[in-house]
Write an enzyme that holds these catalytic residues in place. Sequence first.
Site, PDB file in Angstrom:
ATOM      1  N   ARG A 143      15.535   2.680  -0.216  1.00 56.91           N
ATOM      2  CA  ARG A 143      14.451   2.959   0.590  1.00 56.91           C
ATOM      3  C   ARG A 143      14.925   2.722   1.981  1.00 56.91           C
ATOM      4  NH1 ARG A 143      12.104   0.401  -4.200  1.00 56.91           N
ATOM      5  NH2 ARG A 143      11.057   1.919  -5.268  1.00 56.91           N
ATOM      6  N   ASP A 328       0.599  -5.162 -12.826  1.00 52.30           N
ATOM      7  CA  ASP A 328       1.551  -4.848 -12.112  1.00 52.30           C
ATOM      8  C   ASP A 328       1.178  -4.351 -10.744  1.00 52.30           C
ATOM      9  OD1 ASP A 328       4.170  -3.636 -11.114  1.00 52.30           O
ATOM     10  OD2 ASP A 328       4.126  -1.901 -12.217  1.00 52.30           O
TER      11      ASP A 328
END
Length: 713
Positions: A143, A328
């Site tokens: 990223r 999550d």
Amino acid sequence: MSSPKNFLLITVALSLSILATEPPVRHGWITRERLLRADAEPGNWFFSGRDFREQHYSPLAQINDKNIQTLGFAWQYDAGVRRGRVQRGLEATPTVVDGIMYAAGAWGVVYALDARTGNERWRYDPVVDGSYGRRACCDVVNRGLQVWEGRVYVATLDGYLVALDARTGRELWKADTFTDRKRSYTITSAPHIAGDKIVIGNSGGEFGVRGYISAYDARTGKFAWRFFTVPGDPEKGYEHPEMELAAKTWDPNSAWEAGGGGTVWGAMVYDPELNLLYVGTGNSSPYPIWHRSPKGGDNLFLTSILAINPDNGRMKWYYQTTPGEIWDYTATQNMILAELPIDGRTRKVLMQAPKNGFFYVLDRETGQFISAEKFVQVTWASHVDKATGRPVLTGQGNYKDEPKLVFPGMAGGHNWQPMSYSPKTRLVYIPAIDFPFLYFNQPTFTYKPGDFNMGADAATPPFRAEHQPYLKGQPPADVREQLKAWDPVRQQVVWSVPNPGLWNGGILSTAGNLVFQGTSAGKLMVYRADNGEKLHEIPTGTGIMAAPMTYTVGKKQYVAVMAGLGGAWQSNVKAGTIAAEYQNLGRILVFELGGKPVPFPPKQPPLAAIPEPPPFTASAEDIKKGKDLYYTHCVHCHNEVVRDNTTGYPNLVYLTPETHRLFKQIVLHGLLKDGGMAGFSDLLSDGDADAIQSYIASRQREERQKMLSDKKR
């Protein structure tokens, strides 16, 4: 008195002397002073989000809402990965400093390019252990990188933080950031500069690891400090005081062997004026708190925003978005720093739209909760209490005793794709997702090294008949993506536009009253920033996940984006779109006013015939076992859509007889590990591999028969 001739000679000599003493051009020379006055150099794009505020906003306006219709192709660069590895998704935003573009690709590859022409200056291709491809829950993506004081910092998938010379790409130092190489750690995030430190987190929460960040001296690479985001077994002591505080919010008999989670796999942001590094932490491991911390508790510092002094690694404040999280709901999404008018006075704020579906505004000096409202459909909580800053649970999220449909699901209301804030419109532009999951409890949980350790299962739309009872009384289980313009002061949507498919790109906003977003369908879209009117679309032939950026070289403004699908939802290429028609070849695409149409990559080959599989004689019981193992270990990458996947993960329905013969060498012994397909001999036996192969062969026979029947019709 000197003659005119002598005066000329003296002047030339002095000029040469001055030139000789001036330092050479310093490539990648970003400093604190330069960063603080980034708006004085709007043509550069210093950080992933341009400046220290990480707003993904540019003050450039040469390209604007009046002339955007002429924006077209300027140049492209092949960002495919070498060393025989499979093409993967591209998620980073390039950096441009003084006419040179630095960009990070899959595995931790770095490209340095002439930002005017795309000509390669240098390329760094780290030697990454291919077996780490198996440890990456969500592709071997990267990223981004950090450029600082003549160095380019990048992290490799297999856990090394590397400093490169910005001029040559030569490796200056390399640090091993992993505390335990037996655990399934990886790195997919970008390093971040904070003072004189370079800081990096890691990934691996689904595999059962313990999260932390590590800081190194930016110049020498010497280890400085480490901050763990969740406690370890209290009987083994505490690495730093914050862990003693956090441990009070966990059951002393927690499943410590499962790591706890809290990995820092997303964005960080540093405020050089306050000297605070803001860190977003990840999900729990395992997901259900009844498996992880049976007596409950908030389980700090899961799904939290931490403010850390980078000089010593000590925490100043924290805010937890989702106490006791079980879904999550990472808080690793990008954070934006801004100054907003709140209750009649200007506040220095931090904004985040994490997975849990609430948009948060915090005071970044103190961590004080200011506001939080739903920006997508949310059913696990009714609201966030203004007095306590804690979510008020509805009960719809508790799947311990029966499956529950929950909005948002694991994909989140907003995932890693960066949102953007425009100081001009005072709006935040969010790549928002409405995507429910049906969560199932796993009645028992035992930590398994190297395996997925979530402790829960989930189903996604379209739901099957057996799921229907759990959908009654719930909102429609639709999957939608929207680009939303959000007012962070009034906490409400100003405008929104629908997006095609799933897993569309991050956002760029500019002073030209423009908002840019790439789509998974293979287009770059441009909207008017104040009202959302679509102004332009550029077909690219390649799906886009990354956020675009913009820069100038000379007097010309360019827009750039990394194009290439992959990541957590790598298989979601919608049929009938441009992206499905052409091969998913990773590229850096750059655009200019008066540009040409984008050249498309080669078309996808015609749909291949499904080969006749070997005549296995497996029992129905063995095939059922193979299916269960396939859905445990294989389906995350090799989905069962009957098409050779456009993002580089082969559909095993098309497995050739030659590959069948090599099946065990591939699956158990890592024959193709350099392509990212590591061996599973630590998790699977010979009999397990036979069962999986039998299941694949049975699927091949089914689909081959369908194909032949369709041809007859």
